[in-house]
Every structure is written in structure tokens, then in C-alpha cells.
Design an enzyme around this catalytic site. Structure first.
Site, short mmCIF file in Angstrom:
data_model
loop_
_atom_site.label_atom_id
_atom_site.label_comp_id
_atom_site.label_asym_id
_atom_site.label_seq_id
_atom_site.Cartn_x
_atom_site.Cartn_y
_atom_site.Cartn_z
N CYS A 158 0.83 -1.21 0.00
CA CYS A 158 0.00 0.00 0.00
C CYS A 158 0.86 1.26 0.00
CB CYS A 158 -0.94 0.00 1.20
SG CYS A 158 -0.20 0.52 2.77
N ASP A 159 0.28 2.35 -0.45
CA ASP A 159 0.92 3.66 -0.33
C ASP A 159 0.91 4.07 1.14
OD1 ASP A 159 2.11 6.04 -1.07
OD2 ASP A 159 0.76 6.37 -2.76
N TYR A 160 1.64 5.12 1.47
CA TYR A 160 1.85 5.46 2.87
C TYR A 160 0.56 5.76 3.62
CZ TYR A 160 6.90 5.29 3.00
OH TYR A 160 8.19 4.84 3.03
N ASP A 161 0.25 4.93 4.61
CA ASP A 161 -0.89 5.06 5.51
C ASP A 161 -2.23 4.88 4.79
OD1 ASP A 161 -1.30 5.19 8.24
OD2 ASP A 161 -1.83 7.31 8.21
N ALA A 162 -2.21 4.27 3.61
CA ALA A 162 -3.45 4.14 2.83
C ALA A 162 -4.47 3.23 3.51
CB ALA A 162 -3.13 3.61 1.44
#
Length: 221
Positions: A158-162
Site C-alpha cells: 500500500c501507499d503510505y498510511d493508505a
């Protein structure tokens, strides 16, 4: 990336990527969070310069060349952001309401080329939702299309904190436990950064039967 795309020179793209890949491997790094193969067809979007432009064919050729050069050096690439990660007016990470035909004709081809031709072994879903489902929790995208249709053998990250945003932005989950269950059941393997969701919340989801152990085994594998 947009300047490299403007050359229309796939061989040059491959040479540039090979040089970057050699330097990357020399530092001990085994995975890069690139390339960006989103279709940049609205100049109001603030990330257009990260893309290979508005043409699906050119983006596919450039992306496949980039990934292939890294694969040959033993470095994993992570094509991103899957898929169509800006909405009306160029608003980044906003909900997307494209039909399946436009996704398949314009937005899927660069990702498919990176995987089938470039050998990419990682993929990053987009922050946004598609047809009301967060990309990080879309089984249609991460399992049915990516793995079952395209034969993807790698892992999704996942992208950051997605994963946290599944709860706070998309609101398809009431808590982090539900967010973790939605993501892992869809086919999202790795949370970045840390274990905000894929830590205790996911453990709780497993204990309560929201995320079956075979799904966890698949993500670990």
C-alpha cells in the site's frame, strides 16, 4: 519521467533505468517504489511530471522498459498507483467513477505491460476508490484482474498510511480492524509504513474470523 517520455525513445529509457538499477543494487536496495505509470491526461493534476504522459501505449512501452532493466539487475519494481489515481479537475486521490471499458482501454495497459513484459514483482494500489471501493480493498483489482487475469506472482504494497484511510477517508470500514480485513481479503499483502493496521487490528480481525488464515497465508507467501 515526463521528459523521458517526450523522447519517445524506449531504448534510451532502458539505458537510463539500467544505470539507476545498477546503482540501486550496489547500495543493497532490492526494491524501488517506481515507476509511476498512471495516465497523466489533466494538466491540473499536480503529479503529471511523475508520469509518462497521456498516451497508454507510450506509457506501457516506457514502463515495461524501465521494469525490465531493473528485473535483470535483480531489483524489484513497484508500478504505481493502481489505478486511475486522480479525479475530476485533477484532484489527487479522489473517488473515480470510470466504467470498466475506459479502465481496460486506457488505464490498465501500462500496468499490465510492466507485469507481463517487465517482470515487475510488486505493485502499489492507489489511494483513491474506484466505483465506490478503495483500491487497497478492491478484490476485483488486486485479485481478479492482477493475479487471476495477468498472472501476477509478486506482492502488493500500500501507499503510505493508505490502509488507515480506508476508515477515515473512504469510510467503508468502521474501525482499523475492519479496514485490515477488507484490505487483506482483497489481496493487499504489505502495509507501508509499519503496522498501524496490519498489526494488532489485523490480528484481532483474524481472531474474530473477519480475515481467514488462508488469506493471511497467501499474503505471507
Amino acid at each position: 519521467s515526463i521528459a523521458l517520455a517526450a523522447t519517445w525513445d524506449v531504448d534510451l529509457m532502458e539505458q537510463v533505468a539500467a544505470a539507476i538499477a545498477k546503482e540501486t543494487r550496489a547500495t543493497g536496495c532490492r526494491q524501488v517504489l517506481s515507476p509511476v505509470v498512471n495516465i497523466g491526461n489533466d494538466p491540473r493534476w499536480g503529479r503529471t511530471q511523475e508520469t509518462y504522459g497521456e498516451d497508454p501505449y507510450l506509457s506501457a512501452r516506457m514502463g515495461a522498459a524501465y521494469c525490465g532493466a531493473f528485473t535483470r539487475e535483480g531489483v524489484i519494481t513497484t508500478p504505481k498507483h493502481f489505478v486511475a489515481n486522480f479525479g475530476d479537475g485533477g484532484r489527487d486521490s479522489n473517488p473515480i467513477h470510470f466504467n470498466e471499458r475506459i479502465l481496460r482501454e486506457a488505464y490498465f495497459p501500462p500496468f499490465e505491460a510492466c507485469i507481463r513484459e517487465g517482470g515487475a514483482l510488486s505493485l502499489m494500489p492507489a489511494f483513491n476508490s474506484v466505483d465506490g471501493r478503495p483500491c487497497n480493498a478492491s478484490r476485483w483489482l488486486l485479485t481478479e484482474i492482477l493475479r487471476n487475469e495477468w498472472g501476477f506472482k509478486g506482492f502488493t504494497v500500500c501507499d503510505y498510511d493508505a490502509l488507515h484511510e480506508i476508515m477515515v477517508f473512504h469510510r467503508t470500514a468502521a474501525n482499523l480492524k475492519e479496514a485490515g480485513a477488507q484490505a487483506v481479503n482483497a489481496g493487499l499483502d504489505v502495509e507501508v509504513p509499519g503496522t498501524r493496521v496490519y498489526g494488532q487490528p489485523l490480528l484481532d480481525a483474524v481472531k474474530e474470523g473477519l480475515a481467514p488464515l488462508p488469506v493471511i497465508d497467501a499474503a505471507v507467501r
